[in-house]
Design an enzyme around this catalytic site. Structure first.
Site, PDB file in Angstrom:
ATOM      1  N   ASP A   9       0.857  -1.187   0.000  1.00  0.00           N
ATOM      2  CA  ASP A   9       0.000   0.000   0.000  1.00  0.00           C
ATOM      3  C   ASP A   9       0.891   1.235   0.000  1.00  0.00           C
ATOM      4  OD1 ASP A   9      -2.652   1.320   0.266  1.00  0.00           O
ATOM      5  OD2 ASP A   9      -1.817   2.023   2.154  1.00  0.00           O
ATOM      6  N   SER A  10       0.286   2.367  -0.309  1.00  0.00           N
ATOM      7  CA  SER A  10       1.019   3.631  -0.280  1.00  0.00           C
ATOM      8  C   SER A  10       1.408   4.035   1.138  1.00  0.00           C
ATOM      9  CB  SER A  10       0.166   4.743  -0.899  1.00  0.00           C
ATOM     10  OG  SER A  10      -1.017   4.929  -0.143  1.00  0.00           O
ATOM     11  N   CYS A  72      -4.106  -1.029  -2.387  1.00  0.00           N
ATOM     12  CA  CYS A  72      -4.122   0.412  -2.639  1.00  0.00           C
ATOM     13  C   CYS A  72      -4.944   0.621  -3.897  1.00  0.00           C
ATOM     14  CB  CYS A  72      -2.688   0.925  -2.828  1.00  0.00           C
ATOM     15  SG  CYS A  72      -2.570   2.648  -3.375  1.00  0.00           S
ATOM     16  N   GLU A 151      -2.667   8.987   7.890  1.00  0.00           N
ATOM     17  CA  GLU A 151      -1.218   8.815   8.002  1.00  0.00           C
ATOM     18  C   GLU A 151      -0.636   9.570   9.200  1.00  0.00           C
ATOM     19  OE1 GLU A 151       1.107   7.005   6.250  1.00  0.00           O
ATOM     20  OE2 GLU A 151      -0.521   6.013   5.175  1.00  0.00           O
ATOM     21  N   CYS A 183     -10.627   3.825  -1.167  1.00  0.00           N
ATOM     22  CA  CYS A 183      -9.233   3.958  -0.741  1.00  0.00           C
ATOM     23  C   CYS A 183      -9.133   3.175   0.555  1.00  0.00           C
ATOM     24  CB  CYS A 183      -8.871   5.422  -0.514  1.00  0.00           C
ATOM     25  SG  CYS A 183      -7.247   5.655   0.268  1.00  0.00           S
ATOM     26  N   HIS A 185      -7.308   3.505   3.017  1.00  0.00           N
ATOM     27  CA  HIS A 185      -7.134   4.343   4.207  1.00  0.00           C
ATOM     28  C   HIS A 185      -8.493   4.726   4.826  1.00  0.00           C
ATOM     29  CE1 HIS A 185      -3.046   5.014   2.665  1.00  0.00           C
ATOM     30  NE2 HIS A 185      -2.730   5.561   3.811  1.00  0.00           N
TER      31      HIS A 185
END
Length: 264
Positions: A9-10, A72, A151, A183, A185
């Site tokens: 993932d990012s 992702c 994040e 997404c 996240h």
């Protein structure tokens, strides 16, 4: 088969997929790479995202994985086909599973898609949804503010609620019964998203459907791990371990997770 499943993932978003894997496939070893140092991917060029995704996949290939999950949405949208062509192990993305879950859950066929700029601009969710339901109406909305909230570890804060509310104004006046968290996240701010969407909207995360695909692929390839003992996942981050570890602990409820630094 004792080889691990790789997840990329990012940043920390793919932990939402890992959480579902730990629930459903507790005996499967997992190696995770989060590219926090270069997160977010959403605003980056297609070329950059492809390069970074290939670097993570190559690192995991050298570690001997038996399957790769691109957890992702942005990377899935632009790099899935290329990664599949390059490696011999199965590669699973998150967009088709997410679209499938949304189409199954929607009674009206009116579906909102929340994603990064890169994912929304790719049109990948529109294509995936319409392949399953040609009559569906899709309302895509880029929410670039959400990944930095996660994040930074501020996803439980009151300030996060205000940022989410402002971002979702773009859906005002639209009628839909399902919203896809496009997404990985975004499930970490799902409680804020739910609070600012109309009552009755069903929120779909791609994680559940993605792990169903992982299970099916393990059976198809006869590659399930035979040992019944659980194996602790290993996490790599290109960013700061001290920033990554607390989110792993909080989201996955793992005490003192094995988090290591990696340079790609």
């Amino acid at each position: 088969m004792e080889a691990p499943i790789g997840v990329i993932d990012s940043g920390v978003g793919g932990l939402t997929v890992v959480k579902e894997m730990l629930n459903r496939l507790p005996n499967e070893p997992i190696i995770y790479i989060g590219d926090d140092a270069r997160c977010p991917y959403g605003p980056r060029s297609t070329q950059e995202v492809r390069q970074y995704t290939m670097e993570m996949a190559s690192a995991l290939s050298k570690m001997g994985i038996k399957m790769l999950v691109i957890a992702c949405n942005t990377a899935t949208a632009v790099a899935l086909d290329e990664i599949r062509e390059h490696f011999s192990f199965p590669v699973i993305g998150v967009i088709v599973p997410g679209a499938r879950g949304a189409v199954k859950a929607s009674e009206t066929g009116n579906i909102a898609v929340l994603g990064t700029v890169g994912t929304i601009n790719s049109g990948a969710y529109d294509d995936a949804i319409h392949a399953l339901n040609p009559n569906a109406t899709v309302y895509p909305l880029a929410c670039p503010e959400f990944v930095p909230i996660v994040e930074s570890g501020l996803y439980k804060s009151e300030s996060a609620s205000g940022i989410v509310a402002k971002a979702l104004v773009g859906l005002a006046g639209k009628e839909f019964d399902v919203a896809i968290l496009g997404c990985t996240h975004y499930p970490l701010v799902q409680h804020h998203i739910q609070a600012h969407l109309p009552d009755g909207v069903n929120i779909i995360s791609s994680a559940v459907e993605t792990v169903s695909d992982v299970e099916q692929m393990l059976l198809l390839k006869n590659s399930k791990r035979h040992s019944a003992s659980e194996v602790a996942p290993i996490f790599y981050t290109t960013g700061k371990i001290e920033q990554f570890s607390p989110i792993v602990e909080d989201w996955l409820l793992i005490d003192q997770p094995d988090v290591r630094h990696i340079i790609l």
